[in-house]
Design a protein around this motif. Sequence first.
Motif, PDB file in Angstrom:
ATOM      1  N   ASN A 346       0.802  -1.248   0.000  1.00 29.43           N
ATOM      2  CA  ASN A 346       0.000   0.000   0.000  1.00 29.43           C
ATOM      3  C   ASN A 346       0.825   1.284   0.000  1.00 29.43           C
ATOM      4  O   ASN A 346       0.249   2.354  -0.109  1.00 29.43           O
ATOM      5  N   ARG A 347       2.144   1.189   0.134  1.00 27.36           N
ATOM      6  CA  ARG A 347       2.931   2.409  -0.102  1.00 27.36           C
ATOM      7  C   ARG A 347       2.959   2.590  -1.614  1.00 27.36           C
ATOM      8  O   ARG A 347       3.052   1.616  -2.357  1.00 27.36           O
ATOM      9  N   THR A 348       2.938   3.826  -2.075  1.00 27.98           N
ATOM     10  CA  THR A 348       2.945   3.974  -3.529  1.00 27.98           C
ATOM     11  C   THR A 348       4.380   4.000  -4.036  1.00 27.98           C
ATOM     12  O   THR A 348       5.309   4.326  -3.294  1.00 27.98           O
ATOM     13  N   PHE A 349       4.530   3.721  -5.331  1.00 28.25           N
ATOM     14  CA  PHE A 349       5.858   3.745  -5.947  1.00 28.25           C
ATOM     15  C   PHE A 349       6.461   5.149  -5.858  1.00 28.25           C
ATOM     16  O   PHE A 349       7.651   5.304  -5.568  1.00 28.25           O
ATOM     17  N   ASN A 350       5.627   6.178  -6.116  1.00 28.74           N
ATOM     18  CA  ASN A 350       6.184   7.542  -6.080  1.00 28.74           C
ATOM     19  C   ASN A 350       6.661   7.902  -4.672  1.00 28.74           C
ATOM     20  O   ASN A 350       7.649   8.610  -4.494  1.00 28.74           O
ATOM     21  N   GLU A 351       5.922   7.385  -3.674  1.00 28.03           N
ATOM     22  CA  GLU A 351       6.322   7.637  -2.285  1.00 28.03           C
ATOM     23  C   GLU A 351       7.678   6.961  -2.003  1.00 28.03           C
ATOM     24  O   GLU A 351       8.584   7.574  -1.425  1.00 28.03           O
ATOM     25  N   ILE A 352       7.805   5.737  -2.452  1.00 28.11           N
ATOM     26  CA  ILE A 352       9.059   5.001  -2.221  1.00 28.11           C
ATOM     27  C   ILE A 352      10.210   5.676  -2.972  1.00 28.11           C
ATOM     28  O   ILE A 352      11.320   5.855  -2.449  1.00 28.11           O
ATOM     29  N   ASN A 353       9.900   6.139  -4.191  1.00 23.91           N
ATOM     30  CA  ASN A 353      10.907   6.833  -5.006  1.00 23.91           C
ATOM     31  C   ASN A 353      11.388   8.103  -4.290  1.00 23.91           C
ATOM     32  O   ASN A 353      12.584   8.395  -4.256  1.00 23.91           O
ATOM     33  N   ALA A 354      10.436   8.841  -3.697  1.00 15.40           N
ATOM     34  CA  ALA A 354      10.804  10.086  -3.000  1.00 15.40           C
ATOM     35  C   ALA A 354      11.653   9.773  -1.766  1.00 15.40           C
ATOM     36  O   ALA A 354      12.603  10.510  -1.442  1.00 15.40           O
ATOM     37  N   ILE A 355      11.324   8.666  -1.098  1.00 17.36           N
ATOM     38  CA  ILE A 355      12.122   8.287   0.075  1.00 17.36           C
ATOM     39  C   ILE A 355      13.530   7.866  -0.366  1.00 17.36           C
ATOM     40  O   ILE A 355      14.534   8.190   0.276  1.00 17.36           O
ATOM     41  N   SER A 356      13.576   7.194  -1.498  1.00 12.33           N
ATOM     42  CA  SER A 356      14.879   6.794  -2.034  1.00 12.33           C
ATOM     43  C   SER A 356      15.713   8.039  -2.338  1.00 12.33           C
ATOM     44  O   SER A 356      16.931   8.083  -2.085  1.00 12.33           O
TER      45      SER A 356
END
Length: 434
Positions: A346-356
């Motif tokens: 349920n985390r979004t890809f864009n959210e994970i990308n921003a965290i990366s």
Amino acid sequence: MSKQFLRTNILNYDLTNIDWSFYTKNVEEIHRYLELAEDVPTGWLHAPLEAYDALFVHIEKTAHEIRSFADVLIVIGVGGSFLGARAVQDALTPYFGAHHDGIEVIYVGQNMSGAYIKQLLDNIENKSVYVNVVSKSGGTMEPALAFRVLRQYMELHYGEKAAERIIVTTDAERGLLKKIADSSGYRQFVIPSNIGGRFSVLTAAGLLPMAVAGVDIYNLMSGAKVAALELKESRLEYNEAYRYAVLRHALYEQGYKIELLASFEPALNKFHEWWKQLFGESEGKDRKGLYPSPVNFPTDLHAIGQFIQEGSPILFETLLHFHEIGDDLAVPYDARNEDGLNYLTNRTFNEINAISKEGTARAHSEGNVPVIQLELPKLDAYHIGFLIYFFMKACAMSAYLLGVNPFDQPGVETYKLKMMELLQEHKAPKYSEF
Ligand code: PA5
């Protein structure tokens, strides 16, 4: 001021290392010079504030015609006559499939690869084609050769009607292409004489191909207009473009010779290339200048991440980040959890990308790589328009801080002369060692 649209900050770097009073004074002087000088090609500075309506209508009408009658628009150009259009098209149109109204916008004239041009011709066979040839000087070898081929192709396939499908974007008065366009009756758009190639993306040179690809050029120019107003400020502390210029210049003076421009959105890869040309060709002269190196993360973290983190301490990083990206999707739950990734459900890809991106900025700054962060709210035409203007203004300031002329490219002329000499001697380079 421009903070609403673009924020600049720098991580893990002691800003007291910078002699701000020196820069404040210099920036104001250069600003005045840019505003007032009559003998430098600064038409791009005020262009977004000028009345564009008639030009927009003309471009949109032509774009509509092309989309209605063509399967493919072939844009012929190199350097500033192609990178901007290509960059914006890639940034703002979908990753997969054809563009608006099913049209493909493809580019040629940036290389002299026989394979590329041959395959392009094979690819357009049986398709309805329009051609937009873009060249400010009208005499650059790479696009001129491609145009020779495409012009004959068009004449062979469309006979007299070919002239209706060939659109020329060039200087209003000068150059071979202008002469050809006049004598063959091709439609023409103008690159104003006071706007140089790499500063021409917001003229018809960039706007026509973008409009055909489905980019909202009105919004793009609105963003550029806001930037032109906000970045008209002469005081360094209120002008984010000047602040960026000063940060990169100060880092250069402190021994950092390479600037990486990085972002985590593949749509921006070509935008990085546009930035590379803008800064590389404007600053790299008189044995000076930061080497502009585009990188695409996370892809390049798995290629040169090691070097950035622990290699020679000669580079700094400018991280370009848009907070909102159009499409997104969530990581699905998987009952098997064989990959151990259910904690990301349920985390979004864009959210994970921003965290990366956050993690990367922290890691690199802890590795003593200065990290400048450029942040904008949303990846859309408006903010790309803002960013284009931002970089052009920062580039002009940055080059003058360095003491070089941002608007010429004598080194490029040298390669052209050498190539012409060889071609005219009918000599092929010798590869005797093979
Ligand atoms: O910035 C520049 O002036 C150059 O990069 C040119 O854009 C590039 O050389 C192409 O030139 P032209 O548009 O004259 O064909």
